[in-house]
Design an enzyme around this catalytic site. Structure first.
Site, mmCIF file in Angstrom:
data_model
loop_
_atom_site.group_PDB
_atom_site.id
_atom_site.type_symbol
_atom_site.label_atom_id
_atom_site.label_comp_id
_atom_site.label_asym_id
_atom_site.label_seq_id
_atom_site.Cartn_x
_atom_site.Cartn_y
_atom_site.Cartn_z
ATOM 1 N N ARG A 1 -23.196 -49.402 11.188
ATOM 2 C CA ARG A 1 -22.543 -48.343 11.964
ATOM 3 C C ARG A 1 -22.601 -48.595 13.471
ATOM 4 N NH1 ARG A 1 -21.895 -43.752 8.772
ATOM 5 N NH2 ARG A 1 -21.631 -42.495 10.625
ATOM 6 N N GLU B 1 -11.181 -60.026 14.062
ATOM 7 C CA GLU B 1 -12.375 -59.177 14.186
ATOM 8 C C GLU B 1 -13.672 -59.914 13.893
ATOM 9 O OE1 GLU B 1 -12.187 -55.596 11.786
ATOM 10 O OE2 GLU B 1 -11.558 -56.695 10.017
ATOM 11 N N ASN C 1 -25.344 -39.080 17.161
ATOM 12 C CA ASN C 1 -24.145 -39.851 16.845
ATOM 13 C C ASN C 1 -22.961 -38.980 17.227
ATOM 14 O OD1 ASN C 1 -22.042 -41.255 15.624
ATOM 15 N ND2 ASN C 1 -22.546 -40.540 13.565
ATOM 16 N N GLY C 2 -22.068 -39.486 18.080
ATOM 17 C CA GLY C 2 -20.911 -38.697 18.503
ATOM 18 C C GLY C 2 -20.757 -38.770 20.006
ATOM 19 N N TRP D 1 -23.940 -47.652 18.655
ATOM 20 C CA TRP D 1 -22.677 -48.264 19.083
ATOM 21 C C TRP D 1 -22.351 -47.577 20.407
ATOM 22 C CZ3 TRP D 1 -17.619 -46.907 20.273
ATOM 23 C CH2 TRP D 1 -16.693 -47.966 20.286
ATOM 24 N N HIS E 1 12.296 -63.528 17.612
ATOM 25 C CA HIS E 1 12.536 -62.626 18.744
ATOM 26 C C HIS E 1 11.418 -62.694 19.769
ATOM 27 C CE1 HIS E 1 16.033 -61.018 16.747
ATOM 28 N NE2 HIS E 1 15.309 -60.918 15.650
ATOM 29 N N LYS F 1 -18.499 -49.963 11.763
ATOM 30 C CA LYS F 1 -17.716 -49.719 10.555
ATOM 31 C C LYS F 1 -17.087 -48.343 10.529
ATOM 32 C CE LYS F 1 -17.280 -50.738 5.879
ATOM 33 N NZ LYS F 1 -16.109 -51.543 6.192
ATOM 34 N N LYS G 1 -8.356 -59.523 10.070
ATOM 35 C CA LYS G 1 -9.618 -60.083 9.544
ATOM 36 C C LYS G 1 -10.082 -61.240 10.413
ATOM 37 C CE LYS G 1 -10.684 -57.595 7.599
ATOM 38 N NZ LYS G 1 -10.193 -56.369 7.321
ATOM 39 N N CYS H 1 -22.815 -45.420 15.265
ATOM 40 C CA CYS H 1 -24.204 -45.016 15.438
ATOM 41 C C CYS H 1 -24.773 -44.540 14.098
ATOM 42 C CB CYS H 1 -24.424 -43.903 16.466
ATOM 43 S SG CYS H 1 -23.963 -44.364 18.132
ATOM 44 N N GLU I 1 -3.001 -57.659 8.078
ATOM 45 C CA GLU I 1 -4.397 -57.542 7.657
ATOM 46 C C GLU I 1 -5.105 -58.890 7.780
ATOM 47 O OE1 GLU I 1 -6.433 -55.285 7.242
ATOM 48 O OE2 GLU I 1 -8.015 -56.095 5.975
#
Ligand code: G6P
Length: 611
Positions: A27, A491, A99-100, A73, A507, A606, A488, A2, A484
């Site tokens: 955000r 996402e 925000n929160g 968000w 395995h 983000k 990438k 947010c 990573e």
């Protein structure tokens, strides 16, 4: 998570708010909204992105020199017009952007319903707006006191901007957990979740601290604690350039940030490497160096991509500084009642310095006596303020939600720290120290060479853009890079991707290999090379498609793999910095070809300031 923006001054607020929301959209982008105060209040809000809000406000009255905006968000309540911020209280006395998360919102809501309140959204924020209003009307206190009283009843995290309709020429700001920055101008103030929307107007800012409340009018700012103790604001100068927050001709921030890596890594080195490449200086940790040298154990704490950087750090610290390392997801560590000793070294890694779980984890170990270091990209962030010492990564603002340049800068810092500690502890010879510094110094130029491979990587992307599953495999220092690379891809392209230590494929995962499954094998000329060659053969025997990342001049893997991407020869200690670049580009191009919104992937944000 947010974004909040607000303005009070003599300018028209609307363009400042809209531009600010665009800058903060990374955000969260589930919905966007603004309220403008010009006599009465006008609110425009809708599900979708800032461009949808722009559309909604076309030909509307957007006058007013006081206003607030929000890009969301979603946490409580799905993305919808009703759940979009700002939220007004039931009798229209208060307007709130938040925000929160208000964790005890259900309990507060129940109480308010008993007092006759009804709700138009499913959000925790509307509960707060009504709680403030209820206190204001019933207890007949000032708006600012109503806010403070309400906040003493709230459990959770908040960055808030509030306007009371009875004093529309004032903004009330408060913070706990979620960041809020106040830009100070000439008889004007700019508020935002971070400094990005503010820098083009002023370079003087106040970082609001937890449990502080500011009452802001054009004539000044009154800062208090929740308990009514006055505080004199600490105004800081920020050094943030505007071109760092533009795309500079690239189609996406992510692509720009991938291409920036030679210079961002150089910025990470700047002033920290002796001219003759014989040693590193890390000013931020020199005071605590004796403690670091004596550490019996290092615990690295992070989330997401930063956690992958920590895994690279684990290999480097153990190999060169010979200190045992544990790498922890912040969200798991904090709930485990972890055992931490005085001679432990805690390293928290966070691009934003605001990730809620990472902050909560370090707060939890604060009383243990352990030394806590931060590795962080955002100057003035909560992490940088709440650690004993630390090192900034200096990668510049990262806007693409998928982290790229922050990752390589984090690894650069971790490598510098591991080598510095190794040399001080004499677990690394001075010759090897100098040799490895020289290897690091060459990395920016070698990344330039890797970036030249972009058209080849794009061609590979076009072949595999429609797959539904992928594997990434690597060993040693390139195992975290495999993780990573997979992150990438998933996402930003929404293709299922998994990273594995190559030997673990046997395995279980190898059962999934068939002629449709691409496997990205990180098989450079390092100490695991022969084993990686065998692992590639195992995949090929099951008809999997192999895209291999190899050292330039490799004569073996080209004969087995379906595609090879060459990177320059380098020491394996610095290989993650080179190996990750083609993986970033591959994900980027696949996502673009699939028509995905690369900079704002679905469901993500983000800066994750909720737990
Ligand atoms: C989010 C971002 C990731 C990031 C993670 C941790 O999930 O999308 O790119 O790696 O948070 O963020 P931090 O700021 O703590 O590094």
């Amino acid at each position: 998570m947010c974004g909040i923006v607000a303005y009070i001054g003599d300018r028209t607020a609307f363009p400042i708010l809209m531009k600010g929301l665009q800058r903060l959209e990374y955000r969260g982008y589930d919905s966007a909204g603004i309220s403008l105060f010009n006599g009465g209040a006008k609110t425009y809000k809708c599900q979708g992105k800032v461009k949808d809000l722009q559309h909604l406000t076309n030909n509307q009255d957007v006058s007013g020199t006081v206003g607030m905006g929000h890009t969301r968000w979603a946490t409580h309540g799905e993305p919808s017009d009703n759940n979009a911020h700002p939220h007004a209280s039931m009798y229209g006395k208060f307007y709130v952007v938040h925000n929160g998360i208000i964790e005890n919102y259900a309990h507060l809501k129940k109480e308010l319903i008993q007092r006759g309140y009804s709700f138009v959204s499913e959000t925790d924020t509307e509960v707060l707006a009504n709680l403030i209003e209820n206190i204001y009307l019933e207890e007949k206190v000032t708006a600012e006191l109503a806010v403070r009283l309400a906040l003493t009843r709230v459990v959770g995290a908040y960055g808030l901007v509030i306007v009371c309709a009875d004093i529309p020429d004032a903004l009330i700001a408060a913070r706990k957990g979620s960041p809020l920055v106040i830009g100070v101008g000439e008889k004007e103030y700019f508020l935002a979740s971070d400094a990005i929307p503010i820098v083009e107007y002023t370079d003087e800012v106040i970082y609001l601290q937890d449990e502080e409340v500011a009452l802001i009018s054009r004539d000044g700012l009154d800062l208090k604690t929740l308990n009514n103790d006055s505080i004199s604001p600490h105004v800081e100068k920020i050094n943030l350039s505007i071109d760092r927050i533009d795309k500079n001709g690239y189609n996406h921030f992510m692509l720009k940030e991938i291409h920036e890596q030679p210079s961002t890594i150089t910025d990470t080195f700047r002033g920290r490497m002796a001219a003759d490449e014989s040693k590193f200086f890390l000013g931020g940790i020199m005071d605590v160096l004796p403690k670091l040298m004596g550490a019996k154990r290092i615990v690295m704490i992070a989330c997401g991509t930063s956690w992958h950087a920590a895994l690279v750090g684990e290999y480097l610290f153990e190999r060169y500084a010979r200190i045992p390392v544990e790498v922890e997801y912040a969200s798991e560590f904090r709930y485990r009642n972890p055992i931490v000793y005085e001679d432990d070294l805690i390293i928290a890694i966070s691009q934003s310095g605001e990730t809620a779980d990472t902050l909560a984890a370090i707060r939890q170990v604060k009383g243990s006596g352990a030394t806590i270091l931060g590795i962080c990209n955002v100057a003035g962030s909560s992490l940088s303020r709440e650690t004993h010492a630390g090192v900034y990564t200096h990668a510049g603002i990262e806007i693409g939600v998928a982290s790229t340049k922050a990752f390589t800068s984090q690894i650069t810092v971790l490598t510098m720290m591991a080598l510095l500690l190794g040399s001080k502890r004499k677990t690394l010879s001075q010759d090897d120290y100098a040799m490895l510094i020289h290897e690091m110094a060459q990395i920016p130029a070698k990344i330039e060479e890797v970036l030249q491979k972009e058209s080849k990587i794009k061609a590979i992307a076009s072949i595999y853009k429609d797959v539904t599953n992928t594997f990434y495999m690597g060993r040693g220092l390139l195992f975290p890079v495999a993780l990573e690379g997979a992150l990438k891809l998933k996402e930003i392209s929404y293709i299922h991707a998994e990273g594995y230590p190559a030997a673990e494929m046997k395995h279980g995962p190898i059962a999934l290999i068939d002629e449709k499954m691409p496997v990205i094998a990180l098989a450079i000329d390092d100490s695991s090379y022969d084993k990686m060659v065998s692992n590639i053969q195992e995949v090929k025997s099951r008809k999997g498609k192999v895209i291999a990342l190899v050292t330039r001049g490799d004569k073996v893997i080209g004969k087995m793999a379906d595609h090879i991407i060459e990177i320059p020869k380098c020491h394996e200690a610095v290989s993650p910095l080179l190996a990750v670049i083609p993986l970033q580009l591959l994900s980027y191009h696949i996502a673009v070809m699939r028509g995905c919104d690369v900079d704002q992937p679905r469901n993500l944000a983000k800066s994750v300031t909720v737990e």
